[in-house]
Design an enzyme around this catalytic site. Structure first.
Site, PDB file in Angstrom:
ATOM      1  N   ASP A 158      -8.182  -8.734   3.548  1.00  0.00           N
ATOM      2  CA  ASP A 158      -8.057  -7.331   4.693  1.00  0.00           C
ATOM      3  C   ASP A 158      -9.299  -8.270   5.160  1.00  0.00           C
ATOM      4  OD1 ASP A 158      -7.606  -5.543   5.938  1.00  0.00           O
ATOM      5  OD2 ASP A 158      -7.639  -4.146   3.596  1.00  0.00           O
ATOM      6  N   GLU A 211     -12.675  -1.734  11.695  1.00  0.00           N
ATOM      7  CA  GLU A 211     -12.686  -1.301  10.205  1.00  0.00           C
ATOM      8  C   GLU A 211     -14.056  -1.897   9.249  1.00  0.00           C
ATOM      9  OE1 GLU A 211      -8.994  -1.651   8.395  1.00  0.00           O
ATOM     10  OE2 GLU A 211      -9.599  -0.907   6.866  1.00  0.00           O
ATOM     11  N   GLU A 268       1.053  -0.866   0.097  1.00  0.00           N
ATOM     12  CA  GLU A 268       0.001   0.259   0.365  1.00  0.00           C
ATOM     13  C   GLU A 268       0.881   1.278   0.230  1.00  0.00           C
ATOM     14  OE1 GLU A 268      -2.912  -0.413   3.345  1.00  0.00           O
ATOM     15  OE2 GLU A 268      -3.770  -1.457   2.436  1.00  0.00           O
TER      16      GLU A 268
HETATM   17  C1  GCU Z   1      -5.924  -2.348   5.929  1.00  0.00           C
HETATM   18  C2  GCU Z   1      -6.662  -0.647   6.445  1.00  0.00           C
HETATM   19  C3  GCU Z   1      -5.151   0.505   6.241  1.00  0.00           C
HETATM   20  C4  GCU Z   1      -3.988  -0.352   6.798  1.00  0.00           C
HETATM   21  C5  GCU Z   1      -3.896  -2.212   6.490  1.00  0.00           C
HETATM   22  C6  GCU Z   1      -3.072  -2.612   7.019  1.00  0.00           C
HETATM   23  O1  GCU Z   1      -6.259  -1.642   4.658  1.00  0.00           O
HETATM   24  O2  GCU Z   1      -7.536   0.116   5.914  1.00  0.00           O
HETATM   25  O3  GCU Z   1      -5.330   1.645   6.917  1.00  0.00           O
HETATM   26  O4  GCU Z   1      -3.656   0.718   6.952  1.00  0.00           O
HETATM   27  O5  GCU Z   1      -5.027  -2.253   6.278  1.00  0.00           O
HETATM   28  O6  GCU Z   1      -3.017  -3.515   7.700  1.00  0.00           O
HETATM   29  O7  GCU Z   1      -1.547  -2.344   7.021  1.00  0.00           O
END
Ligand code: GCU
Length: 833
Positions: free
Chosen positions: A378, A406, A299
């Protein structure tokens, strides 16, 4: 229990939830009588910091529950006492005592016996921390009115690693936190007052959690600044009396971005030296520092792939600096490409973790743990077990669970996750044809690993009740209890939690347990069934319904719904091949359409909407029916909760009532959004005639409008018929009218409005000239627009209506919120649809 509620009221103690399950509420006299023979003294065999905490906790608990103040003694007994100390200390003082086998690590033993000629209750463990856990277990027994005199209870944790992760940013915000600001940080620094941190450590310790990483996995580079390390040391000091080790998340690019090097290549000796120096500094300040969490190549976070290196190269370079101090690297397996080409049917995000980590099995140092999310995507409401748990037999692994909700309602919805976690932990991956369930893999048992365990993303905040919702605290409690003993049933855990949190009244325990145990499946039923993920807005809030957001982008959370079919083909034969990452036994189940369980069908297969499930129903009808059933279930939660009026304290009764009422309204928003979306895309009508057909509903845009104008909601499924109304001018109130044409009688009226977080509009509802309700849209939902995140339902009961009566909604806009609303539903009293 009514009497008890009154006594709480009489002493003026507001039940804020801050004490969570450690309330130590006074027992009724008859119950307290059972503990009359409790020794009057607590004797600690040593004066270490953790034993001091344990002894103080014992005094606090006994005082709260029994109203008696134990005498404190240290050293050797001079009378009958509750003795606390390690086994070694106990052996010295009571050599004749027959000590149980198997007290290692954090295990404890509760027993009774002679110490220097005095009959004592004994709480002992291999370590001070074990003793502390024993004290909490002892107090929990009293709170639950169990016997404490004839004990011979040995308890050992299932795994050595039982950690919390907090995703706090240094500015005080929390990534995916739903309960206020960080208890750790504010304005780029650790908070001057860390009282809440100590209290949090106490909560963690009470359920056996022994480590906590405090900052966001998307780590701020300043976390290792020279002037920040002393601040971390203060947090570690707040944790220490409770046996909780401090951890932090670090960014792998730090040697370059903040360390003055021109590289962060883990195989460059300068980089290795940089980490070494940095962690020497950390250990000088925090000798019991627990370890680091690493999110890399994920990410947008940089990682070793930039230099053609592997996660093993990156993990080991840090692990070697921590090793002499006993520190651990938690390297997250959440590594994937979020720019996948969605048009390629072979692409599959679910495969990423296994593809990256399985080839590296055996290459990680012994103090590295691969931290694996329970499912391959996720934290969705339902996912299959991540195949990676079976793919690393020569590597330490830990399971990452998410307590912060979440994708499961963000604590505005009650969703007790222990039943889901148990399904995951009990799942048998059948590695090499042997029984290998996840709980034994992460305990290190299946593959004889030295380390392993549980990591829970918690994200408590400054809100008094820690998670912003009293019932959600059962998830934190349940996480700790499961990490300690994954064989406990969900029912046993929730009964324990409820008793400790709300008292012993059987009506309370049964009712709350019933709601909690039904809540995950209810949430699943109205948010995304058959393995379809939580069909939320994945590009933003992760909260309300927005199924379209899953598709046509690089994030890989696709459901591949088209006019005829839905689901992802992940088979080896014709699909992405994900199924091939499992052992042959599991593969045999999931590869075949006929063998795949209904609740994961669309995760593994792409089928026509008319495909018949094992249940005998078609896919599309199951989607429709489940969403109705799930929303109905949340309505029952409200009525079940209402039966507790007078059985629980008024503060929490009202808080939970408001939360469950909101949830039951939002569940209708979910129900309609998902059903309307599938109805539109598939063109198949609901065999039960409900989808798109709401006989009691009057759309706002069809009413007589003064100052209100129609507004197209995006995405369209966030509003009934895709449209709402908004005031044209923020400075003026606006009106929508409807002439009632039904028969004379008593009616309930629901108003579906939008509560954005960028204004506090006011709404008034009139029947003729009489105002029947008025409220403010003042909650902080994650939306600045009218949509599925902000849609909220106001329920007005007992309104007398006659044919010809004019119902008037008057909206008073505020700031950027234009008093938006979607529709009104008028239905005969108690006939709520
Ligand atoms: C999810 C979440 C993110 C977080 C990521 C992670 O995608 O939305 O906010 O950073 O998980 O676990 O690294």
């Amino acid at each position: 229990m009514l009497a008890c509620a009154l006594c709480a009221a009489a002493t003026g103690q507001a039940e804020t939830g801050q004490d969570a399950w450690l309330r130590y509420a006074r027992l009724q006299p008859a119950a307290a009588e059972r503990y009359r023979a409790l020794p009057a003294t607590t004797l600690s065999l040593s004066n270490t910091i953790i034993l001091g905490t344990a002894q103080a906790e014992l005094v606090r608990g006994v005082k709260g529950m029994l109203g008696k103040t134990l005498r404190i003694a240290v050293g050797a007994p001079t009378e009958s006492a509750i003795v606390i100390g390690t086994v070694r200390q106990l052996r010295n003082i009571a050599p004749a005592l027959n000590i149980v086998e198997g007290l290692h690590g954090d295990a404890f033993w509760l027993t009774a016996g002679e110490v220097r000629g005095f009959h004592c209750i004994i709480i002992t463990g291999a370590t001070d921390r074990g003793v502390l856990y024993g004290v909490f277990a002892f107090l929990s027994r009293i709170a639950r009115q169990e016997n404490v005199f004839r004990l011979n209870e040995l308890q050992k944790p299932s795994a050595s690693i039982r950690w919390a992760n907090q995703w706090a940013n240094l500015d005080g915000t929390i990534e995916r936190g739903y309960a206020g600001r960080s208890i750790f940080f504010e304005n780029g620094n650790a908070r001057p007052d860390l009282t809440r941190v100590s209290e949090y450590a106490r909560l963690l310790a009470s359920v056996g959690i022994n480590g906590c990483s405090v900052n966001n996995v998307n780590a701020d580079p300043h976390i290792l600044d020279p002037d920040f390390i002393p601040q971390l040391a203060r947090i570690a000091e707040a944790f220490r009396p409770w046996g909780v080790q401090l951890g932090i998340a670090v960014d792998l690019s730090l040697p370059k971005t903040g360390g003055g090097l021109d590289t962060f290549d883990p195989l460059d000796i300068r980089v290795a030296n940089w980490w070494q120096k940095k962690f020497d500094e950390v250990y000088r300040a925090i000798p019991n520092f627990g370890g680091v969490v690493v999110k890399a190549d994920s990410e947008g976070r940089l990682g070793p792939s930039l230099y053609g290196r592997t996660p093993a190269d990156a993990a080991n370079v840090i692990a070697r600096t921590l090793k002499p101090h006993g520190g651990i690297v938690f390297y997250r397996a959440f590594v994937y490409n979020h720019h996948l080409d969605w048009t390629n049917l072979k692409n599959d995000r679910a495969k990423a973790a296994y593809d990256v980590f399985h080839p590296l099995d055996g290459k990680f140092d012994d103090n590295v743990i691969i931290q694996i999310k329970y499912g391959p995507i996720d934290f969705q409401v339902r996912e299959p077990v991540s195949p990676l748990f079976g793919g690393l037999p020569h590597t330490n692994t830990g399971i990452e669970l998410q307590i912060t909700q979440e994708y499961t309602g963000q604590q505005r919805h009650t969703c007790f996750l222990v039943p889901m976690w148990k399904e995951i932990l009990d799942f048998d991956l059948r590695v090499n044809g042997r029984s290998t369930d996840v709980k034994r893999i992460v305990a290190g048992e299946s593959f004889h690993r030295p380390l392993g365990g549980y990591i829970g993303v918690v994200n408590v905040g400054l809100d008094q009740n820690w998670l912003g919702n009293h019932l959600a605290m059962a998830n934190l409690y349940g996480f700790g209890r499961l990490a300690w003993n994954p064989s406990l049933t969900a029912k046993a855990i929730v009964d324990e939690w409820t008793t400790l949190t709300f008292g012993n009244d059987p009506v309370v325990v049964q009712t709350i347990s019933r709601i909690q145990l039904a809540s995950w499946k209810a949430y699943e039923s109205y948010t995304g069934v058959l393995g379809l993920h939580t069909l939320t807005n994945i590009l933003g809030s992760h909260y309300g319904p927005a199924p379209e957001s899953q598709e046509h982008n690089g994030w890989g959370q696709w459901i591949r719904a088209d006019a005829h079919e839905v689901g992802i083909d992940r088979t080896v034969a014709t699909g992405t091949g994900f199924v091939g990452q499992y052992s042959s036994d599991v593969r045999n189940t999931c590869e075949s359409l006929a063998n795949t369980p209904d609740d994961l069908l669309l995760f593994f297969h792409h089928v026509p909407y008319t495909y018949k499930l094992h249940s005998g129903k078609t896919v599309i009808q199951t989607i429709y029916d489940s969403h109705y059933a799930g929303a109905d279930k949340t309505k029952q939660f409200v009525s079940q909760w209402k039966t507790l009026n007078g059985h629980v304290d008024d503060d929490r009764f009202q808080d939970v009532l408001a939360q469950l009422t909101y949830q039951s309204g939002h569940a209708i928003v979910w129900r309609d959004a998902i059903n309307d979306w599938f109805h539109k895309i598939s063109g198949i009508t609901d065999a039960n005639g409900r989808v798109g057909n709401h006989p009691h509903r009057i759309e706002a845009e069809s009413m007589e409008l003064q100052g209100y104008i129609p507004f197209d909601v995006t995405p369209w499924e966030g509003a009934s018929g895709g449209r709402a109304v908004v005031c044209v001018q923020i400075s003026q109130s606006c009106i929508a009218k409807y002439r009632f044409a039904g028969p004379k009688g008593w009616y309930d009226i629901d108003v579906e409005y939008f509560d954005q977080n960028n204004g506090v509009s006011k709404y008034q509802v009139f029947s003729g000239n009489q105002m029947v309700d008025e409220w403010l849209a003042d909650s902080s939902l994650p939306a600045t627009e009218p949509n599925g995140d902000s849609a909220t339902r106001r329920h007005i009961t007992g309104v007398a209506l006659r044919p010809g009566d004019v119902l008037r909604i008057e909206g008073f806009p505020d700031a950027a919120e234009a008093a938006p609303f979607d529709y009104v539903e008028i239905y005969p009293e108690r006939a709520r649809p």
